[in-house]
Write an enzyme that holds these catalytic residues in place. Structure first.
Site, PDB file in Angstrom:
ATOM      1  CG  ASP A 360     -81.776   7.281  -5.273  1.00  0.00           C
ATOM      2  OD1 ASP A 360     -81.060   6.448  -4.888  1.00  0.00           O
ATOM      3  OD2 ASP A 360     -83.129   6.980  -5.436  1.00  0.00           O
ATOM      4  CE1 TYR A 448     -88.550   1.076  -7.016  1.00  0.00           C
ATOM      5  CE2 TYR A 448     -86.867   0.539  -5.409  1.00  0.00           C
ATOM      6  CZ  TYR A 448     -88.185   0.692  -5.931  1.00  0.00           C
ATOM      7  OH  TYR A 448     -89.191   0.025  -5.240  1.00  0.00           O
ATOM      8  CG  HIS A 499     -89.808   4.836  -2.930  1.00  0.00           C
ATOM      9  ND1 HIS A 499     -88.407   4.900  -3.377  1.00  0.00           N
ATOM     10  CD2 HIS A 499     -90.290   3.650  -2.774  1.00  0.00           C
ATOM     11  CE1 HIS A 499     -88.465   3.683  -3.973  1.00  0.00           C
ATOM     12  NE2 HIS A 499     -89.491   3.084  -3.586  1.00  0.00           N
ATOM     13  CD  GLU A 646     -84.393  34.488   7.680  1.00  0.00           C
ATOM     14  OE1 GLU A 646     -83.603  35.458   7.316  1.00  0.00           O
ATOM     15  OE2 GLU A 646     -84.652  33.699   6.769  1.00  0.00           O
ATOM     16  CG  ASP A 652     -88.372  35.366  -3.196  1.00  0.00           C
ATOM     17  OD1 ASP A 652     -89.279  34.622  -3.556  1.00  0.00           O
ATOM     18  OD2 ASP A 652     -87.426  35.708  -3.926  1.00  0.00           O
ATOM     19  CG  LEU A 653     -92.913  33.384   1.405  1.00  0.00           C
ATOM     20  CD1 LEU A 653     -94.379  33.170   2.037  1.00  0.00           C
ATOM     21  CD2 LEU A 653     -92.028  33.586   2.651  1.00  0.00           C
TER      22      LEU A 653
END
Length: 742
Positions: A360, A448, A499, A646, A652-653
Site C-alpha cells: 500500500d 480498505y 494482511h 552484524e 544502536d538497535l
C-alpha cells in the site's frame, strides 16, 4: 518566531484556544508546512537543468515533481542537538521526480534545502546505490486518466454485451456507468507495466459490484498511443480481444449471466435495514467520551505530552504515521516508531483475484489521510490536526482533521485489588482508573481503511495498533471461486487474503547502546529437597542473548519467543536487573509466498515476525513507494539488512516488527469489514526498567478502607477533586464492599 512547519497544526486547535509555541526539539521532526512545500516546488521548477513541467495535464512523457515531504535529520545530528546542546540540524525536504522526457526515463530522489528558503539540491541514493526504474513508479492521476480513456476505447465493442447483461456500460457513458478497480503488481517481471482492470457498476459501494469482465492493458510506454489490450477475462473464460468476445456474444456462444438491476437499499450501502429481534433502541445516542475537567494532555505544535510521556509526531506522505523522540519521565524509550508498509496478498479464480498482491505504500498510503469525523472516528472532545501533502499534485493539498488526539477511558482499571477478610468484609479496596491517550490517523487505500493508533498508558506502556475496515476486495463469483473465499452475494466472491503490516521501532532503552535477548520458560526435573526420592517438575527461566542479526531474525511460521527484551547492559534498576523494554506482538500473521518466489522479494520484511538490526542511515525504511510496481527487484532489499549479520551487542538497535492476520471474507463483511477482531499491533512494555510501576505517580487512584466501628462506614481516599460537569456520575463516589449469603 514559530517554525512555518507547525502552522497547520496550530491552526487545528479548537476555537478560542491560545496555541502554545512548539518546542524547538519537536520542530526538527515536523512535517513540511504548506509554505515550505510551495518553496521546494518553486525552487525545483526554477532549475532549468531539471526541465520540470506541471504534473497534471498531458503529456505523460515529461519531467514532473511527484512527491515532496520532510527528509528527517540524521539520527546522529538529531541526538547531538537533543542531548548535547549542539546545533539544530538543517531542515531539508525529500523530493521525488519522474524524468519521463528523457531517452531513458528514470525516477530520481533529491534532498532539497535548507528550509524555509531552499538554495541547493543533491541526489539521494538507496542502499547499494540502486537506481529506481521508471516502470517502478507509482501510477499518477494523469496515467489513470489516460488508462480510463484506453479502457473506454477497449470496451466500445462490448457495449451491447454490457448493456444487456448488466444494464451499465463504459463507452460514451453519462449515467448507469461502469467504473473499474485495478490490481497490482503490474506484470510478472521487472520492467513490465501490465495491469488487470476489473469492471464494476458505479454505484455506492462499487467495490462489491463486479460484472464479470476483467481487461489486461499493457501501458509501459510513455506514449499512450502504444498501449494495448492483451487479454480479457469474462465469467471464467479468457479472450484475446474485445472483438472476439463481442462476436461470441452476438452468436449466442457465451455463458453470459444477466445481473438484476441494483435494488434499493443497496446491499453495499450503509443505509440501515432490518431490525434487531431483541434488545434496546439504537436510534438514540450511546455512551460518549468526555473531559469533565478539561484536557489532561498538552499539544504544542507537533509535540504531544501526557502524564510522563512526550513525543514528536508527523504523518509522512509516503507511508504514514511516524513518531520521534519518544520519552517517559524524560528518558528516551525510542528514537523512532513508524509505519513502514501494509501488504494484502490475495488468491482467486479470476486474474483480479490471483494477481492481487497489494503493497500500500505504492498507492500513497500516507497521503490518503482523509478527514476524521468528530464523534465517530474520534470522540467529540478530541483535538483535531490538519495535514498537508504534496503527492501527485501541483501544490500542497490540505487534509483537514486528518489526525486526532484524545484521552480514552479503557473501561478496565489499570490495576485493582479487593483485599477480602474472608468473613464477609474486606481489609481494603484499591484501584487506579484505566485511561490512555490515543494518537490516531487513517489511510483509505481505495477499498480498505486502516485506522492507525498509538496508545500511551500511565504505566510506561506504549501500544501501536491498526484496525482494518472498509470494503473487501471482491471479484465476480464463479463456482471455482469457492476455493478462494466465500460467496457474499449473488454474484460476488469475497477473496481470501493475508494482511501484513510492518513497523520500525528504533529503541533507545536507557541510551543508544542496547543488547537484545529472549526469555522463555524451560521445564526442569529436580530432586524434591524436602522429600528424598521424589522429584519436582517446575519452570525455570531460560535466557538467550542474541548476539548477531541472524540470531535475532525470527521467521514467520515458527514460534516466536514470548519475551523479547531490549536492554542497556550498563544500567540496572534498584534490584540489580538490566533496565529493559519488551516488545509484545499481538498478531497471527502467516507467510504469504514461498521464500524467494518472485514477488516475495518485495516483502522480504514479511519473512520475519521480528528482525533486530543495527541502526544505519542507509537502512532507514524497510519498503518504498516503488515496491508495489517492482517487487521482483525491489529498490529496498530488506534481506540485506540482516544478511551482513552484524553484531548487535551493545549497539544502536532497530526492531522491525511484522504483524498481521488471515482474512477469509464472509457474509458479515457486507457491507463493510468491521473492526472488532481485525486489529493487530504490539506493545512496548517496561521490564525492570523502573523500580516499581511508574503509574503510582498518577493521582487517579482510589483506596477504600472500612472503619472498624461500623462496616457500613468507610474511609475513602482520592487524590482528584470531585468532577463537576457533564458526563459524570450522578452522585459522589461510594463503596460498600461487604458480602453475605442470602
Amino acid at each position: 518566531m514559530w517554525p512555518l512547519a507547525l502552522a497547520a497544526v496550530l491552526a487545528a486547535l479548537p476555537a478560542g484556544t491560545v496555541p502554545e509555541p512548539p518546542p524547538p526539539e519537536a520542530a526538527i521532526f515536523a512535517d513540511l508546512s504548506a509554505e515550505e512545500l510551495r518553496a521546494v516546488r518553486a525552487f525545483l521548477l526554477g532549475r532549468p537543468e531539471l526541465a520540470l513541467a506541471p504534473g497534471r495535464g498531458e503529456p505523460l512523457a515529461k519531467n514532473s515533481l511527484f512527491l515532496v515531504e520532510l527528509l528527517p535529520p540524521k539520527k546522529r545530528l538529531a541526538l547531538r542537538y537533543l542531548d548535547q546542546g549542539g546545533p539544530a540540524p538543517r531542515r531539508q525536504a525529500r523530493a521525488v521526480v519522474f524524468f519521463g522526457a528523457q531517452a531513458e526515463p528514470n525516477v530520481t530522489e533529491f534532498a532539497v534545502g535548507p528550509l524555509p528558503r531552499p538554495s541547493a539540491y543533491r541526489p539521494l541514493r538507496h542502499k547499494g546505490r540502486r537506481a529506481v526504474p521508471f516502470a517502478a513508479r507509482p501510477v499518477t492521476a494523469l496515467e489513470y486518466e489516460l488508462l480510463q480513456r484506453k479502457l473506454a476505447e477497449a470496451t466500445a465493442p462490448l457495449y451491447r454485451l454490457l448493456r444487456d447483461t448488466t444494464g451499465f456500460w463504459h463507452h460514451n457513458c453519462s449515467e448507469r456507468c461502469l467504473t473499474f478497480a485495478d490490481v497490482a503488481p503490474r506484470g510478472q517481471a521487472p520492467g513490465e507495466r501490465r495491469t488487470w482492470f476489473m469492471l464494476q457498476r458505479f454505484v455506492e459501494g462499487h467495490f462489491l459490484h463486479p460484472v464479470g469482465l476483467e481487461v489486461l492493458i499493457e501501458h509501459s510506454a510513455v506514449d499512450p498511443r502504444r498501449w494495448a489490450v492483451q487479454r480479457l477475462w469474462y465469467h471464467g473464460h479468457y479472450y484475446a480481444s474485445a472483438e472476439e468476445l463481442a462476436r461470441r456474444y452476438e452468436r449466442g456462444e457465451l455463458p453470459a449471466a444477466r445481473l438484476p438491476p441494483p435494488a434499493a437499499p443497496l446491499f453495499s450501502s450503509y443505509v440501515p435495514r432490518g431490525r434487531f429481534t431483541t434488545g434496546t433502541a439504537t436510534d438514540v445516542h450511546g455512551a460518549k467520551v468526555c473531559e469533565p475537567q478539561g484536557r489532561r494532555y498538552r499539544l504544542r505544535g507537533n509535540r504531544l505530552e501526557y502524564g510522563g510521556w512526550s513525543l514528536a509526531f508527523r504523518v509522512r506522505s509516503s507511508a504514514g504515521l511516524q513518531l520521534f523522540d519518544v520519552r517517559f519521565n524524560g528518558e528516551r524509550v525510542a528514537y523512532e516508531l513508524s509505519v513502514q508498509e501494509a501488504a494484502a496478498f490475495y488468491g482467486g479464480h479470476s486474474p483480479a483475484g490471483m494477481q492481487t498482491k497489494f503493497l500500500d505504500a505504492g498507492w500513497g498510503m500516507g497521503s490518503v489521510t482523509y478527514e476524521l469525523a468528530r464523534g465517530i472516528d474520534c470522540p467529540e472532545a478530541a483535538t483535531f490536526v490538519d495535514v498537508h501533502h504534496l503527492y501527485d499534485a501541483d501544490g500542497p493539498v490540505r487534509f483537514a482533521r486528518a489526525l486526532c488526539v484524545f484521552e480514552l477511558p479503557t473501561g478496565v482499571p489499570l490495576r485493582r485489588h479487593f483485599d477480602s477478610d474472608f468473613r464477609g468484609a474486606y481489609q481494603f479496596y484499591a484501584a487506579l482508573e484505566g485511561q490512555a491517550l490515543v494518537l490516531r490517523t487513517t489511510s483509505t487505500v481505495y477499498n480498505y481503511d486502516y485506522i492507525w493508533d498509538v496508545l500511551l498508558y500511565p504505566n510506561g506502556v506504549l501500544e501501536a495498533k491498526v484496525h482494518a475496515t472498509g470494503y473487501i476486495h471482491a471479484t465476480f463469483y464463479t463456482p471455482q471461486g469457492r476455493r478462494y473465499g466465500s460467496r457474499v452475494h449473488a454474484h460476488v466472491l469475497g477473496n481470501l487474503h493475508t494482511h501484513l503490516v510492518h513497523y520500525k521501532v528504533d529503541l533507545d532503552v536507557a541510551g543508544t547502546g542496547n543488547s537484545f535477548e529472549t526469555l522463555e520458560l524451560q521445564l526442569e526435573n529436580i530432586s524434591n529437597p524436602w522429600r528424598p526420592g521424589e522429584r519436582v517438575v517446575q519452570p525455570r527461566l531460560q535466557r538467550q542473548p542474541r548476539r548477531s542479526e541472524r540470531q535475532a531474525a525470527f521467521p514467520l511460521g515458527q514460534a516466536l519467543p514470548r519475551y523479547l527484551l531490549f536492554s542497556n547492559p550498563r544500567q540496572r534498576n534498584r534490584w540489580g536487573h538490566r533496565r529493559s523494554y519488551r516488545i509484545q506482538p499481538s498478531s497471527h500473521a502467516g507467510r504469504v509466498l514461498p521464500r524467494g518466489w518472485k514477488e516475495e522479494r518485495g516483502i522480504a520484511w514479511g519473512r520475519y515476525h521480528l528482525a533486530v538490526t543495527r541502526h544505519h542511515e542507509n537502512e532507514a525504511t524497510s519498503s518504498s513507494i516503488y515496491a508495489q510496481n517492482d517487487p521482483w527487484e525491489p529498490v529496498v532489499d530488506f534481506e540485506s539488512f540482516v544478511r551482513d549479520n552484524e553484531s548487535i551487542e551493545d549497539q544502536d538497535l532497530v526492531a522491525w516488527v511484522t504483524v498481521g492476520f488471515l482474512h477469509i471474507p464472509h457474509a458479515e463483511d457486507v457491507p463493510n469489514t468491521a473492526t472488532p477482531g481485525n486489529a493487530v499491533g504490539f506493545f512496548l512494555r517496561p521490564f525492570n526498567f523502573f523500580d516499581e510501576d511508574p503509574s503510582v505517580a498518577s493521582r487517579g487512584a482510589v483506596i477504600v478502607r472500612p472503619l472498624a466501628a461500623a462496616a457500613a462506614r468507610v474511609h475513602i481516599q482520592r487524590w482528584t477533586p470531585a468532577s463537576a460537569g457533564p458526563c459524570v456520575s450522578p452522585g459522589p463516589f461510594t463503596y460498600n464492599g461487604t458480602y453475605w449469603q442470602e
